[in-house]
Design a protein around this motif. Structure first.
Motif, mmCIF file in Angstrom:
data_model
loop_
_atom_site.group_PDB
_atom_site.id
_atom_site.type_symbol
_atom_site.label_atom_id
_atom_site.label_comp_id
_atom_site.label_asym_id
_atom_site.label_seq_id
_atom_site.Cartn_x
_atom_site.Cartn_y
_atom_site.Cartn_z
ATOM 1 N N TRP A 30 7.495 -8.844 -82.210
ATOM 2 C CA TRP A 30 8.256 -8.445 -83.440
ATOM 3 C C TRP A 30 9.354 -9.505 -83.789
ATOM 4 N N ASP A 31 10.158 -10.011 -82.753
ATOM 5 C CA ASP A 31 10.935 -10.983 -82.710
ATOM 6 C C ASP A 31 10.467 -12.411 -83.031
ATOM 7 N N ILE A 32 9.427 -12.630 -82.635
ATOM 8 C CA ILE A 32 8.577 -14.093 -82.991
ATOM 9 C C ILE A 32 8.218 -13.918 -84.257
ATOM 10 N N ALA A 33 7.534 -12.754 -84.457
ATOM 11 C CA ALA A 33 7.092 -12.587 -86.025
ATOM 12 C C ALA A 33 7.954 -12.626 -86.930
ATOM 13 N N ARG A 34 9.206 -12.176 -86.849
ATOM 14 C CA ARG A 34 10.365 -11.994 -87.790
ATOM 15 C C ARG A 34 10.748 -13.643 -88.009
ATOM 16 N N ASP A 39 3.780 -11.381 -89.783
ATOM 17 C CA ASP A 39 3.625 -9.927 -89.402
ATOM 18 C C ASP A 39 3.463 -10.031 -88.062
ATOM 19 N N GLN A 40 3.771 -8.925 -87.171
ATOM 20 C CA GLN A 40 3.677 -8.910 -85.896
ATOM 21 C C GLN A 40 2.268 -8.763 -85.432
ATOM 22 N N SER A 41 1.193 -8.373 -86.267
ATOM 23 C CA SER A 41 -0.051 -8.364 -85.932
ATOM 24 C C SER A 41 -0.758 -9.686 -86.015
ATOM 25 N N GLN A 42 -0.035 -10.672 -86.759
ATOM 26 C CA GLN A 42 -0.440 -12.073 -86.559
ATOM 27 C C GLN A 42 0.110 -12.851 -85.524
ATOM 28 N N VAL A 43 1.063 -12.402 -84.941
ATOM 29 C CA VAL A 43 1.527 -13.034 -83.718
ATOM 30 C C VAL A 43 0.457 -12.552 -82.480
ATOM 31 N N SER A 44 0.378 -11.058 -82.534
ATOM 32 C CA SER A 44 -0.330 -10.687 -81.608
ATOM 33 C C SER A 44 -1.950 -11.291 -81.611
ATOM 34 N N LYS A 45 -2.504 -11.505 -82.631
ATOM 35 C CA LYS A 45 -3.583 -12.392 -82.800
ATOM 36 C C LYS A 45 -3.746 -13.383 -82.265
#
Length: 86
Positions: A30-34, A39-45
């Motif tokens: 979430w921190d990275i995504a922000r 979106d957090q989901s894009q960082v997760s992907k």
């Protein structure tokens, strides 16, 4: 070819080190995504290799970690090569 098969060992190692650095700094996806404006989901992907990390994403991810992209890449590549002179 499945998504996980199209990433070479060097790519996997670089990505694993980015994730390890994020965790070492106590940052969440979430921190990275922000910080990346994603979106957090894009960082997760990205981290699960469902989405390829392009150069723009790499720079944004590094900046979210508060590291200089070029220096981080130089240091990481030297480490992967086993070069201790850098």
């Amino acid at each position: 070819m499945g998504n996980r098969d199209k990433f070479g060992d060097d790519y996997k190692a670089l990505l694993a080190r980015l994730v390890a650095e994020r965790r070492r700094r106590g940052l969440t996806q979430w921190d990275i995504a922000r910080a990346m404006g994603e979106d957090q989901s894009q960082v997760s992907k990205l981290e699960r290799r469902e989405r390829r990390l392009d150069i723009i994403d790499f720079v944004r991810y590094c900046r979210a970690l508060d590291v200089a992209p070029g220096e981080w890449l130089d240091t990481t590549l030297a480490s992967l090569r086993g070069d201790t002179t850098e």
